[in-house]
Design an enzyme around this catalytic site. Sequence first.
Site, PDB file in Angstrom:
ATOM      1  N   ASP A 196       0.536  -1.303   0.287  1.00 44.59           N
ATOM      2  CA  ASP A 196       0.155  -0.182   0.122  1.00 44.59           C
ATOM      3  C   ASP A 196       0.931   0.755   0.139  1.00 44.59           C
ATOM      4  OD1 ASP A 196      -1.680   2.099   0.626  1.00 44.59           O
ATOM      5  OD2 ASP A 196      -3.057   0.481   1.629  1.00 44.59           O
ATOM      6  N   HIS A 197       0.604   1.896  -0.787  1.00 45.91           N
ATOM      7  CA  HIS A 197       1.539   2.574  -1.527  1.00 45.91           C
ATOM      8  C   HIS A 197       1.777   4.005   0.017  1.00 45.91           C
ATOM      9  CE1 HIS A 197      -0.461   4.941  -3.662  1.00 45.91           C
ATOM     10  NE2 HIS A 197       0.190   5.824  -3.576  1.00 45.91           N
ATOM     11  N   HIS A 259      -5.477   3.112   0.895  1.00 47.59           N
ATOM     12  CA  HIS A 259      -5.091   4.191   1.645  1.00 47.59           C
ATOM     13  C   HIS A 259      -5.731   5.195   3.138  1.00 47.59           C
ATOM     14  CE1 HIS A 259      -3.049   2.809  -1.931  1.00 47.59           C
ATOM     15  NE2 HIS A 259      -3.367   3.712  -2.941  1.00 47.59           N
TER      16      HIS A 259
HETATM   17  C1  BG6 Z   1      -3.623   4.973  -6.379  1.00 47.26           C
HETATM   18  C2  BG6 Z   1      -4.464   5.120  -6.968  1.00 47.26           C
HETATM   19  O1  BG6 Z   1      -3.317   3.362  -5.445  1.00 47.26           O
HETATM   20  O2  BG6 Z   1      -3.053   5.334  -5.984  1.00 47.26           O
HETATM   21  C3  BG6 Z   1      -5.164   6.321  -7.597  1.00 47.26           C
HETATM   22  O3  BG6 Z   1      -4.638   3.368  -7.679  1.00 47.26           O
HETATM   23  C4  BG6 Z   1      -4.529   7.443  -7.378  1.00 47.26           C
HETATM   24  O4  BG6 Z   1      -6.298   6.132  -8.543  1.00 47.26           O
HETATM   25  C5  BG6 Z   1      -3.765   7.215  -6.442  1.00 47.26           C
HETATM   26  O5  BG6 Z   1      -4.455   8.128  -7.824  1.00 47.26           O
HETATM   27  C6  BG6 Z   1      -2.802   8.118  -5.562  1.00 47.26           C
HETATM   28  O6  BG6 Z   1      -1.433   8.572  -5.345  1.00 47.26           O
HETATM   29  P1  BG6 Z   1      -0.338   9.594  -4.869  1.00 47.26           P
HETATM   30  O7  BG6 Z   1       0.153   8.765  -4.268  1.00 47.26           O
HETATM   31  O8  BG6 Z   1      -0.569  10.606  -5.682  1.00 47.26           O
HETATM   32  O9  BG6 Z   1      -1.903  10.206  -3.412  1.00 47.26           O
END
Ligand code: BG6
Length: 509
Positions: A196-197, A259
């Site tokens: 989960d980045h 997230h």
């Molecule tokens: C991803 C989603 O996990 O997270 C995307 O699939 C989203 O739809 C993105 O745009 C948002 O990540 P960040 O790091 O730009 O907030």
Amino acid sequence: MEARLQAPSVRGEGERRPPPFTAVIFGVTGDLTRRKLVPALYHLEREGLLPDRFGVVGVARQELGDEGVRALVEEAAGRAGGTAAERTRLAAFARRFRYLRGDFDDPDTYRRLAAALGGEEDAGGARARLFYLATPPRFYPRILRGLGEADLSREESGAFSRVVVEKPFGRDLATARELNSVAEGVFRESQVFRIDHYLGKETVQNILVFRFANGIFEPVWNRQYIDHVQITVAESLGVEGRASYYDETGALRDMVQNHMLQLVTLIAMEPAVAFDADAVRDEKVKVLRAIRPMTPEAVRRNVVRAQYGPGRVGGEPVPGYRQEPGVSPTSTAETFVALRLFIDNWRWAGVPFYLRTGKRLARRATEIAVQFRRAPHLMFSRTATPELEPNVITMRIQPDEGIVLRLGAKVPGAQVKIRSVDMDFLYETAFASESPEAYERLLLDALVGDSTLFTRRDEVEEAWALVTSILEAWAGEAPARLTEYEAGGWGPPQADALMERDGRRWRQP
Ligand code: BG6
């Protein structure tokens, strides 16, 4: 050697150097590999955080060859700079990549992969292996089984074998469980890294540091002092060429299941006994378990979904969601969700958590605002305090990363007049160094075997349990068309009503 397989207890940089390894990227020609994985690996290498001996095998279906994959790598990592020395370095990095053409459905692909990996063994022992599933999710079960059939999940002579699984991890509770069972049939839980980045973002990790490395916040971090918590993950972008994925997914699965619920766990969890994988995740799971389940009636009252229509973002006209290329004109995928949750435990009983996320909103902003109750008695006259707002701690996850404390202060002058002011901590000014990208941090963690910032089996299933109850309630409603909100705004009025009903309102990030 065995000790290397353990998560380090103290995070000194010295301890975080992985052993020689081969990474295998399934889906090497895909968007994620180009945008995130290759730049992250290249950066880690340049920072001297990878061992001298490492290689990457890219697997995909196209006819590409070693030279083809290296060209792709150079292009993906090349944005880093253009001097002659930089180009030499980049070419050397690209030469670490090899290509294996193969269908993910074909057992032969895994046999050939095993043979290719066998050829990379270091003199005197096996090489550690990191398998990265960066393909469309329908291939995950097949790839996991293929790795098992080719005996690639076995760890021998102290060399690890680990698998990183990208999101989405399932489409609902049943499919997430199924995928977990497949993974469990091949790998031990400690070998599985569900990514989960958001957990790799510095500011997200700082939530725990803020709460648990400072003595002054924890005593007030509970229902006695906190009025409510609101979490906004707003994006100004639309679906950006990912229509086929997004249209089947929607904002609830894409952002809330992972997230946003992760942010909730970090804000709400009890202190862990140590900052290690099981202690932290045990506490996070308890939060997910305590979230009040939703009946269809509760979903109607507490969850708002909507889809963006045409509008203007950053001054430019943009089409509505159903007019985006690749989106069905009758699509009912939600691009916005707002919800109100309760965590039924001792600390949080009665404190609402409001969450909202959407595409094509006014601006990109992710923040968590913890709003405190007002002072129990104000000794100042009402005329002195017309603009006084409650205390709020806002954690700005992105952009303008920082933490802001809103408090009341006396306006200078002969009279007593009070106004709200902000005490602002900005990462950019407090720390000279740049934060590493989330993927760099997470790749390195997977390579050193630290799964603290990855989601555990039970965690992912608990999050799906909540989200699935919402999906099921929606399936029972089957509206022909969702509420529309104007692109470039802050979502539909129903999302405001969700808070106004409780006498509260969303903060403007
Ligand atoms: C991803 C989603 O996990 O997270 C995307 O699939 C989203 O739809 C993105 O745009 C948002 O990540 P960040 O790091 O730009 O907030």
